[in-house]
Design an enzyme around this catalytic site. Structure first.
Site, PDB file in Angstrom:
ATOM      1  N   GLN A 153      -7.996   1.516  -0.898  1.00 59.80           N
ATOM      2  CA  GLN A 153      -9.344   1.106  -1.290  1.00 59.80           C
ATOM      3  C   GLN A 153      -9.757  -0.224  -0.649  1.00 59.80           C
ATOM      4  OE1 GLN A 153     -10.660   2.148  -5.473  1.00 59.80           O
ATOM      5  NE2 GLN A 153      -8.446   2.033  -5.827  1.00 59.80           N
TER       6      GLN A 153
ATOM      7  N   ASP B 267       5.588   0.435   8.647  1.00 60.90           N
ATOM      8  CA  ASP B 267       6.113   1.140   7.483  1.00 60.90           C
ATOM      9  C   ASP B 267       6.656   0.116   6.498  1.00 60.90           C
ATOM     10  OD1 ASP B 267       7.344   2.721   5.624  1.00 60.90           O
ATOM     11  OD2 ASP B 267       8.570   3.837   7.058  1.00 60.90           O
ATOM     12  N   LEU B 268       6.011   0.011   5.336  1.00 58.95           N
ATOM     13  CA  LEU B 268       6.422  -1.002   4.366  1.00 58.95           C
ATOM     14  C   LEU B 268       7.808  -0.743   3.790  1.00 58.95           C
ATOM     15  CD1 LEU B 268       3.385  -1.717   4.646  1.00 58.95           C
ATOM     16  CD2 LEU B 268       3.449  -2.412   2.247  1.00 58.95           C
TER      17      LEU B 268
ATOM     18  N   ALA C   4       0.424  -1.671  -0.769  1.00 55.57           N
ATOM     19  CA  ALA C   4       1.379  -1.831  -1.858  1.00 55.57           C
ATOM     20  C   ALA C   4       1.751  -0.480  -2.439  1.00 55.57           C
ATOM     21  CB  ALA C   4       0.787  -2.711  -2.964  1.00 55.57           C
TER      22      ALA C   4
ATOM     23  N   THR D 281       1.367   1.362  -5.569  1.00 54.62           N
ATOM     24  CA  THR D 281       0.450   1.208  -6.700  1.00 54.62           C
ATOM     25  C   THR D 281       0.603   2.313  -7.746  1.00 54.62           C
ATOM     26  OG1 THR D 281      -1.283   2.385  -5.475  1.00 54.62           O
ATOM     27  CG2 THR D 281      -1.266  -0.041  -5.335  1.00 54.62           C
TER      28      THR D 281
ATOM     29  N   ASP E 206      -2.839  -8.029 -12.201  1.00 53.46           N
ATOM     30  CA  ASP E 206      -2.771  -8.491 -13.585  1.00 53.46           C
ATOM     31  C   ASP E 206      -1.504  -8.007 -14.284  1.00 53.46           C
ATOM     32  OD1 ASP E 206      -4.232  -5.912 -13.244  1.00 53.46           O
ATOM     33  OD2 ASP E 206      -4.149  -5.866 -15.431  1.00 53.46           O
TER      34      ASP E 206
ATOM     35  N   TYR F  19       6.441  -1.754 -12.206  1.00 58.75           N
ATOM     36  CA  TYR F  19       5.412  -2.111 -11.232  1.00 58.75           C
ATOM     37  C   TYR F  19       5.136  -3.618 -11.269  1.00 58.75           C
ATOM     38  CZ  TYR F  19       0.712  -2.679  -9.276  1.00 58.75           C
ATOM     39  OH  TYR F  19      -0.383  -3.114  -8.564  1.00 58.75           O
TER      40      TYR F  19
ATOM     41  N   LYS G 104       5.775  -6.459  -8.289  1.00 55.66           N
ATOM     42  CA  LYS G 104       4.684  -7.280  -7.754  1.00 55.66           C
ATOM     43  C   LYS G 104       4.970  -8.777  -7.970  1.00 55.66           C
ATOM     44  CE  LYS G 104       1.262  -6.194  -6.159  1.00 55.66           C
ATOM     45  NZ  LYS G 104       0.905  -6.023  -4.717  1.00 55.66           N
TER      46      LYS G 104
ATOM     47  N   TRP H 125      -8.042  -3.589 -12.052  1.00 59.61           N
ATOM     48  CA  TRP H 125      -8.930  -2.442 -12.253  1.00 59.61           C
ATOM     49  C   TRP H 125      -9.775  -2.146 -11.004  1.00 59.61           C
ATOM     50  CZ3 TRP H 125     -11.234  -2.235 -17.884  1.00 59.61           C
ATOM     51  CH2 TRP H 125     -10.205  -2.455 -18.821  1.00 59.61           C
TER      52      TRP H 125
END
Length: 285
Positions: free
Chosen positions: A11, A33-34, A57, A59, A99, A122, A126, A147
């Protein structure tokens, strides 16, 4: 020179490509490639860049509960490699975080220096990524957001549009509160922050960026339906009636004061961003 962006189809990465134009170079998984952090470091070392933005990331919040090792490699190992390479090159890194590093307690907005206490895998991965970026010692901005919504990929807005057209009544969680954040606003913020870090590395730090006003998922759904001209009944339910493998923070309110004071970036109104998303999707009433 160009800003290197990790991520191409997500996104925020999609919006970075749109808003950055020729100034950004977005790398997809085929180029960096992460799961192999060395490819990320090589991409930075192999070019002449003004700055780096990490918009990629793991997600999948629920899947991380069973695949924490894989999520850790992407959410911490890759950012560490990026941060060390950016530091060696003397260029700033803007790293997007979440968050979910907080436990969601209370009702007050979380400031950037608030104590972190992730509820699940998760959030832990992070948070480890944030620590790795800081430990690299280079110029950086860790931008926590919440969000995220857009006309691209999977997100709450697109799910509500689909369900709102199919059903007369929906039950939506009402005891989780936060700030919906259009990806386009995040992209603009990242580009602006990168430019300011180039000019003033002293602005290195952790910042928050989230749309306003704060709202529950249920009330967010009501606004989506109102703007889209849909009319399903929305019934409020507690999180306990919608169990998920990973716990969600009840309080995702984010204090953006430091971001505004340091970078002059105001809190975006998600209702305006939602209108743009619905227009793009052809779902505007």
């Amino acid at each position: 020179m160009t800003i290197l962006v990790f991520g191409r189809t997500g996104q925020v990465a999609t919006e970075l490509s749109r808003h950055g134009g020729d100034r950004v170079r977005c790398l997809g998984r085929d180029e960096a490639d992460l799961t192999d952090p060395g490819t990320c470091a090589a991409a930075i070392a192999g070019g002449t860049w003004e700055a780096v933005i990490n918009a990629a990331a793991w997600t999948a919040v629920d899947a991380a509960e069973e695949q924490e090792g894989d999520a850790l490699k992407i959410n911490a190992g890759a950012p560490e490699a990026m941060a060390r390479a950016a530091s060696a090159a003397g260029i700033p890194l803007v790293h997007i975080s979440t968050d979910y590093v907080f436990d969601g307690s209370g009702t007050a907005p979380f400031a950037p220096d608030a104590a972190t206490a992730p509820l699940g895998a998760y959030g832990r991965t992070k948070l480890a990524g944030e620590q790795a970026v800081r430990d690299a010692g280079g110029t950086h901005a860790i931008l926590r957001t919440s969000w995220v919504v857009s006309a691209h990929g999977k997100n709450f807005v697109k799910t509500m549009l689909r369900l709102g057209a199919e059903r007369d009544r929906l039950t939506i969680v009402a005891d989780q509160v936060g700030g919906p954040t259009p990806a386009a606003d995040i992209a603009r913020a990242c580009l602006g922050i990168a430019d300011q870090l180039i000019a003033d590395p002293g602005k290195t730090g952790i910042y928050h960026f989230a749309g306003g006003p704060d709202v529950s998922w249920a009330d967010f759904a009501r606004e989506i339906f109102a703007q889209a001209g849909l009319s399903p009944e929305v019934a409020d339910i507690p999180s306990s009636e919608f169990p998920t493998p990973a716990a969600r923070p009840a309080n995702s309110r984010m204090d953006m004061g430091t971001t505004t004071a340091t970078f002059g970036i105001a809190r975006p109104d998600w209702r305006a961003g939602l209108s743009d998303i619905l227009t793009e999707l052809g779902a505007k009433a």
